[in-house]
Design an enzyme around this catalytic site. Structure first.
Site, PDB file in Angstrom:
ATOM      1  N   ASN A   1      -0.314  -9.496  -4.451  1.00 50.44           N
ATOM      2  CA  ASN A   1      -0.762  -8.098  -5.281  1.00 50.44           C
ATOM      3  C   ASN A   1       0.466  -7.271  -5.490  1.00 50.44           C
ATOM      4  OD1 ASN A   1      -3.332  -9.308  -5.724  1.00 50.44           O
ATOM      5  ND2 ASN A   1      -3.891  -8.630  -3.608  1.00 50.44           N
TER       6      ASN A   1
ATOM      7  N   GLU B   1      -6.894  -0.002 -13.678  1.00 51.08           N
ATOM      8  CA  GLU B   1      -6.849   1.280 -13.196  1.00 51.08           C
ATOM      9  C   GLU B   1      -5.934   2.013 -13.971  1.00 51.08           C
ATOM     10  OE1 GLU B   1      -5.122   0.878  -9.236  1.00 51.08           O
ATOM     11  OE2 GLU B   1      -3.631  -0.543  -9.774  1.00 51.08           O
TER      12      GLU B   1
ATOM     13  N   LYS C   1     -10.512   4.579  -7.998  1.00 57.11           N
ATOM     14  CA  LYS C   1     -10.827   3.423  -8.845  1.00 57.11           C
ATOM     15  C   LYS C   1     -12.356   3.299  -9.575  1.00 57.11           C
ATOM     16  CE  LYS C   1      -7.117   0.763  -7.602  1.00 57.11           C
ATOM     17  NZ  LYS C   1      -6.379   1.509  -6.568  1.00 57.11           N
TER      18      LYS C   1
END
Length: 680
Positions: A235, A288, A116
């Site tokens: 998430n 990402e 990332k």
């Protein structure tokens, strides 16, 4: 074209790849651990190779074992699915060295986008909007707190090599930054073997919207529109849809152009996803790039009519993309609901066990799609014919079947239920009906929660953010609220069912005796404090209720009440029925008027005092114990952390107390409800 491919994965994605490979006339090889010896993907594939014990680190992500299976099976190509080895550049390189095709992007693209920190730098260089943050690695919790303060709360703490919601925490203050850093680091190490952490600004009121890209080895890259993935918990995506109800044409075009530019910058080929965070003003920022097939790819397939797995295989075989950007059209609306083995009534804690009943709704409107609702369909022996007249389509991607086991070793996703309609309202209506018709017993699952979301006004209106679940269900989920008018309808259905049961009993009684059993002409249906007096007509049923062929003992009922259809899951109780509909779970008592009068006089049962114990809420591994014997604990204080299904679950004190004894230590494997500690 390849003659045989190996699928380096398990569960529903392995089954998904088998279906397309069979359609293309390609043989398939499955790999499996001890826990998956009888799994559906093993039964569906043409061949299967055992690769080790249940833990993924000793089987599915043990690269040497997977490479040995490839060599021994003679596979010419490997599809990695998602997770496990799908984003391991060294795996792609190892395949290249042995002359086996990797059905995915080149290792260089995985290297560039899989990290990332590196990917954000490359995205910025390619002209892609990025989120402000600290791109360097974080050494320890103290540094995490310092950097978070410099960026400004709230911040997102993320694993550099992460994905799928693993190793991610939102921190709103120093204490949460310190705790979140350690939990993210631990999860990242366990899930990816890489515990590097970075921090970025958390965008408030955010939407999670991603662009599907597709490239070939001849320099062609296109995008296939967007997916809205804002309904998330911890998430982890729960519900996705395509297209997004928020984007306008200009924003869609701009996001698509940036996604394609990034893919071209790293010479990307195969299917991939560029993920963005979008604020309330439609400003978007790169999050990402996932260099693999996404879990939610079916909704893109439903609105584009493309088979992404087939296109990935053809690209890996060296073929050009069969379409250009101008050929991409988005038709209708598609929604995906992820069915998880987690109990929403217990804080969404993971659940394991045997699927004593697994009956997904019948797939429909899909050309050549396998129907896993039947044993022959699950193994590839039956297909569903396309029906151009069908106003909706229903698709269920799954890797389980009735009687199968849900293991603690892998992700808790059981299936991906998808619906398509000509517009968003139609897709939502189809999903409501499909969820109502999905029969699943034996474990805790989130079907009721998914149904509740489909009926939520904010979801229906498309007013979504990644905080939707936290904001709309702040105290967790305790069942969907039900309107009085709907409760009345269900009470009348329960009375009609009771009349059918009594009529059948009378029929049997009449055969055995010389006198006719007298049937009630009315019933009283009660649920909690609600009471409904239901009269029967001359046909022995309440007016306006049609049971639609339901017979006593049937577990699913498609009924009509005052002309409105309802799909109900039914369990007969001693004095009534348990009816489940639209996320509500109701035990409705149905009695004769006289018995109802007597039942009202019965005193309520008193609950016993709650135990002064911390019990393990799911089978799992103790990661840490945060207190010691003699400690005074406060409400909300962290007591222990338990890992299950690759996620860390923090257990907190429900009230003030003093720790008397601790029965478990870090590293211990506990069963559900096993005592971790006791309080005075």
């Amino acid at each position: 074209m390849f003659k045989k491919i190996l699928i380096a994965n398990r569960g529903e994605i392995a089954c998904r790849v088998v279906k397309t490979a069979r359609k293309m006339g390609i043989g398939t090889v499955a790999v499996y651990s001890d826990a998956d010896r009888d799994a559906l993907h093993v039964r569906m594939a043409d061949e299967a190779v055992h690769i080790g014990p249940p833990p993924a680190a000793e089987s599915y992500i043990a690269m040497d074992k997977v490479l040995a299976a490839i060599r021994d099976s003679g596979a010419e190509a490997v599809h990695p699915g998602y997770g496990f080895l799908s984003e391991r550049a060294e795996f792609a390189r190892a395949l290249e060295e042995t002359g086996v095709a990797f059905i995915g992007p080149p290792a260089s693209a995985i290297d560039a986008m899989g990290d990332k920190i590196t990917s954000k730098k490359l995205a910025a260089e390619a002209g892609v909007s990025t989120v402000p943050g600290h791109m360097g690695l974080i050494a320890d919790a103290d540094e995490a707190v310092k950097i978070a303060g410099e960026i400004g709360y709230p911040v997102m703490i993320k694993a550099s090599a992460g994905g799928g919601g693993k190793g991610m925490r939102i921190a709103w203050n120093d204490a949460e930054a310190r705790e979140g850093f350690q939990s993210s680091k631990n999860e990242a190490k366990a899930s990816f073997g890489d515990d590097r952490i970075f921090i970025e600004k958390f965008v408030t009121q955010p939407r999670h919207i991603e662009i599907q890209v597709l490239g070939d080895r001849h320099g062609n890259v296109i995008h296939l529109g967007e997916r809205e993935c804002s309904i998330q918990r911890r998430n982890q995506k729960v519900i996705e849809e395509a297209p997004s109800p928020f984007l306008d044409a200009g924003t869609r075009a701009a996001m698509g152009a940036q996604a394609v530019a990034l893919a071209k910058a790293v010479d990307y080929c195969s299917a991939g996803t560029v993920e963005f965070i979008v604020d309330g003003d439609r400003n978007f920022y790169f999050l990402e790039m996932n260099t693999r097939l996404q879990v939610e790819h079916p909704v893109t397939e439903l609105v584009t009519g493309l088979d992404l797995v087939e296109l990935m295989i053809r690209v890996a075989a060296g073929e050009r993309l069969p379409l250009a950007q101008g050929d991409v059209t988005l038709d209708g609306w598609a929604i995906e609901s992820r069915l998880y083995a987690e109990d929403p009534y217990r804080g969404f804690l993971p659940s394991i066990g045997r699927l004593t009943r697994y009956r997904p709704p019948q797939e429909r409107g899909l050309a050549g799609t396998l129907d896993p609702a039947t044993p022959e369909g699950a193994l590839g022996g039956a297909t569903v014919s396309a029906d151009a007249r069908s106003p909706v389509r229903v698709r269920n991607d799954t890797g389980v079947c009735e009687g199968g086991e849900i293991s603690r070793y892998y992700d808790p996703m059981i299936a991906k239920l998808c619906t398509w309609g000509p517009d968003r309202d139609a897709a939502i209506a189809a999903m409501r009906d499909a969820l109502d018709a999905f029969e699943l017993e034996g474990i805790g699952h989130n079907l009721p929660f998914l149904a509740a979301v489909m009926d939520h006004p904010r979801f229906v209106e498309g007013r979504l953010t990644t905080a939707f679940i936290a904001e709309e269900f702040p105290d967790g989920f305790n069942g969907a609220a039900i309107a009085e008018a709907d409760l009345r309808r269900l009470a009348h259905v329960a009375a009609a069912m009771r009349a059918a049961v009594d009529a059948r009993a009378a029929s049997v009684s009449g055969v055995l005796t010389n006198h006719e059993r007298k049937l009630p002409k009315a019933y009283v249906a009660t649920f909690g404090d609600a009471r409904f007096d239901v009269a029967l007509n001359g046909r022995g049923a309440p007016d306006g209720v049609d049971l639609g062929g339901w017979a006593p003992g049937a577990r699913l009922a498609r009924v009509t009440v005052d002309g409105a259809p309802m799909t109900l899951k039914v369990d007969q109780l001693t004095e009534g029925f348990r009816l489940r509909w639209r996320g509500a779970d109701l035990a409705i008592a149905v009695r004769s008027p006289r018995l109802a009068e007597l039942a009202a006089l019965m005193p309520p049962r008193e609950d016993g005092a709650s135990a002064k114990q911390l019990l393990c809420p799911m089978p799992g591994l103790v990661v840490s114990i945060a207190v010691a014997v003699g400690d005074e604990v406060q409400e909300g204080q962290t007591l222990a952390t338990v890992e299950a299904m690759k996620m860390e679950n923090v257990l907190r004190a429900e009230r003030k107390g003093k720790v008397r004894t601790i029965h478990a230590a870090p590293g211990a494997s506990l069963a559900v409800d096993e005592v971790i500690m006791e309080f005075e």
